[in-house]
Structure formats: structure tokens, C-alpha cells
Design a protein around this motif. Structure first.
Motif, PDB file in Angstrom:
ATOM      1  N   UNK A 112       0.807  -1.226   0.000  1.00  0.00           N
ATOM      2  CA  UNK A 112       0.000   0.000   0.000  1.00  0.00           C
ATOM      3  C   UNK A 112       0.841   1.278   0.000  1.00  0.00           C
ATOM      4  N   UNK A 113       1.697   1.413  -1.014  1.00  0.00           N
ATOM      5  CA  UNK A 113       2.563   2.593  -1.113  1.00  0.00           C
ATOM      6  C   UNK A 113       3.065   2.702  -2.544  1.00  0.00           C
ATOM      7  N   UNK A 114       3.617   3.841  -2.861  1.00  0.00           N
ATOM      8  CA  UNK A 114       4.174   4.042  -4.197  1.00  0.00           C
ATOM      9  C   UNK A 114       5.449   3.209  -4.359  1.00  0.00           C
ATOM     10  N   UNK A 115       5.814   2.868  -5.596  1.00  0.00           N
ATOM     11  CA  UNK A 115       7.086   2.172  -5.810  1.00  0.00           C
ATOM     12  C   UNK A 115       8.275   2.942  -5.217  1.00  0.00           C
TER      13      UNK A 115
ATOM     14  N   UNK B  56       4.701   0.041 -10.529  1.00  0.00           N
ATOM     15  CA  UNK B  56       3.455   0.763 -10.218  1.00  0.00           C
ATOM     16  C   UNK B  56       2.232  -0.120 -10.496  1.00  0.00           C
ATOM     17  N   UNK B  57       1.302  -0.101  -9.567  1.00  0.00           N
ATOM     18  CA  UNK B  57       0.034  -0.847  -9.691  1.00  0.00           C
ATOM     19  C   UNK B  57      -1.040   0.074  -9.119  1.00  0.00           C
ATOM     20  N   UNK B  58      -1.533   0.994  -9.985  1.00  0.00           N
ATOM     21  CA  UNK B  58      -2.451   2.026  -9.487  1.00  0.00           C
ATOM     22  C   UNK B  58      -1.675   2.920  -8.530  1.00  0.00           C
TER      23      UNK B  58
ATOM     24  N   UNK C 221      -0.498   1.834  -5.746  1.00  0.00           N
ATOM     25  CA  UNK C 221       0.239   0.894  -4.913  1.00  0.00           C
ATOM     26  C   UNK C 221       1.497   0.417  -5.644  1.00  0.00           C
ATOM     27  N   UNK C 222       2.192  -0.510  -5.023  1.00  0.00           N
ATOM     28  CA  UNK C 222       3.411  -1.069  -5.619  1.00  0.00           C
ATOM     29  C   UNK C 222       3.292  -2.587  -5.687  1.00  0.00           C
ATOM     30  N   UNK C 223       3.567  -3.124  -6.848  1.00  0.00           N
ATOM     31  CA  UNK C 223       3.727  -4.565  -6.988  1.00  0.00           C
ATOM     32  C   UNK C 223       5.212  -4.840  -6.762  1.00  0.00           C
ATOM     33  N   UNK C 224       5.527  -5.498  -5.661  1.00  0.00           N
ATOM     34  CA  UNK C 224       6.895  -5.892  -5.357  1.00  0.00           C
ATOM     35  C   UNK C 224       7.113  -7.278  -5.954  1.00  0.00           C
ATOM     36  N   UNK C 225       8.123  -7.412  -6.800  1.00  0.00           N
ATOM     37  CA  UNK C 225       8.425  -8.710  -7.411  1.00  0.00           C
ATOM     38  C   UNK C 225       9.852  -9.105  -7.056  1.00  0.00           C
ATOM     39  N   UNK C 226       9.974 -10.247  -6.379  1.00  0.00           N
ATOM     40  CA  UNK C 226      11.270 -10.828  -6.062  1.00  0.00           C
ATOM     41  C   UNK C 226      11.505 -11.999  -7.006  1.00  0.00           C
TER      42      UNK C 226
END
Length: 173
Positions: free
Chosen positions: A12-15, A115-117, A119-124
């Protein structure tokens, strides 16, 4: 070729803010590591060839680790080598229990902040670095365990981000 470990989580935050959580010693000290483990940061040098050397603690149990940063593309991507270490920061073999004697010495790991709207999609993405077939196989067999550990860690990050946001809201006039 064995499959890499891939984990994603929406935060729930920006990238840019999530990237900051990974690029700041003060922030990492508040969330890095699975639930139930505290962290002490020994070294934090966030630049290519720099290291993040830390110890995770639960009671009398200690587990040392380190990142050696390879590439940093703020606020989009961090690539690093992830390894177990001793207190002096030297790369060592993982504890045989629970990891197994063939655990890879180092894992190439990439974090992407997408970026996901709002929010941030974190991908490891992670895979053994210069590892034997036995190490690659063991790593692949343990994807489920690693996903559990990272899920717990990323859940702590999500909670920490929510605390930061509520602190920001309470400071507004």
C-alpha cells in the motif's frame, strides 16, 4: 535448468516509497526478517559493490546474512547477491539444518518495484548463483519454505508501511 523463485506482493505505497524501505538502514531495521525475529544491522552501504550485513535474532538463536549489491536503478530495481555470513561478514555455507548441505552459497536476487495504481507490486526473483546441479535442485525443492519466509517478511513490510502512513496522517494539521 531449475526454475527461479518468484514472489509478488501488492503493497500500500508508491514504488518510490517501497524502494526507500529497501534503500534505508533505518527502514530495513524496522521490518527485515520473518515474524518473530529481530534484526541488528552491522553494515549498510547501499551502492553497487556495497553490502548490507545483518544478524536476525530470536532468543539465543542468531542467523547472519548479507546482501552484496550489484545494480541499483532507483526507484525501479535492485539486484544483489544474497548469502549467509559469519559475524565478520564473510560468506559462509548455510546452516545444514534446516537448509541442507547442498544449499547454494549465494543467490542472485532481484527486487522490482512496479506501479500498480496507487500501490506497488513488489516482485522478487531469485536463483542460485554459480551453483551445482544439486544446489539448484535443493533450492527449487525449497521454494515453498522460502515463499513462507518471504511472505512473513513482506507482511511485516506492509504493516510497517501502514504505520508510516498513519504517522504521516496524524502529523498533518
Amino acid at each position: 535448468m531449475h526454475s527461479p523463485l518468484e514472489i509478488t506482493q501488492i503493497l500500500p505505497a508508491s514504488p518510490a516509497l517501497v524502494f526507500e524501505m529497501f534503500s534505508s538502514k533505518e527502514h530495513l531495521a524496522n521490518w527485515w526478517g520473518p515474524e518473530g525475529m529481530g534484526i541488528e544491522v552491522k553494515t549498510f552501504d547501499f551502492q553497487p559493490e556495497g553490502t548490507f550485513h545483518y544478524v536476525l535474532k530470536a532468543g539465543s538463536f542468531e542467523m547472519w546474512g548479507k546482501f552484496t549489491y550489484l545494480e541499483i536503478d532507483a526507484p525501479n530495481r535492485i539486484a544483489l547477491l544474497n548469502a549467509f555470513s559469519n559475524p565478520e561478514g564473510e560468506t559462509i555455507n548455510a546452516p545444514a539444518v534446516p537448509f541442507g548441505a547442498d544449499w547454494p552459497l549465494e543467490m542472485w536476487t532481484e527486487y522490482r518495484f512496479i506501479p500498480e495504481g496507487d500501490q506497488c507490486l513488489l516482485r522478487l526473483t531469485s536463483h542460485p548463483h554459480q551453483a551445482s546441479d544439486a544446489s539448484q535442485k535443493l533450492f527449487t525443492q525449497n521454494h515453498g519454505n522460502m515463499k513462507q519466509g518471504f511472505k512473513s517478511t513482506f507482511d511485516k513490510l506492509e504493516s510497517y508501511l501502514k504505520v508510516l502512513r498513519s504517522d504521516e496522517v496524524s502529523k498533518k494539521p
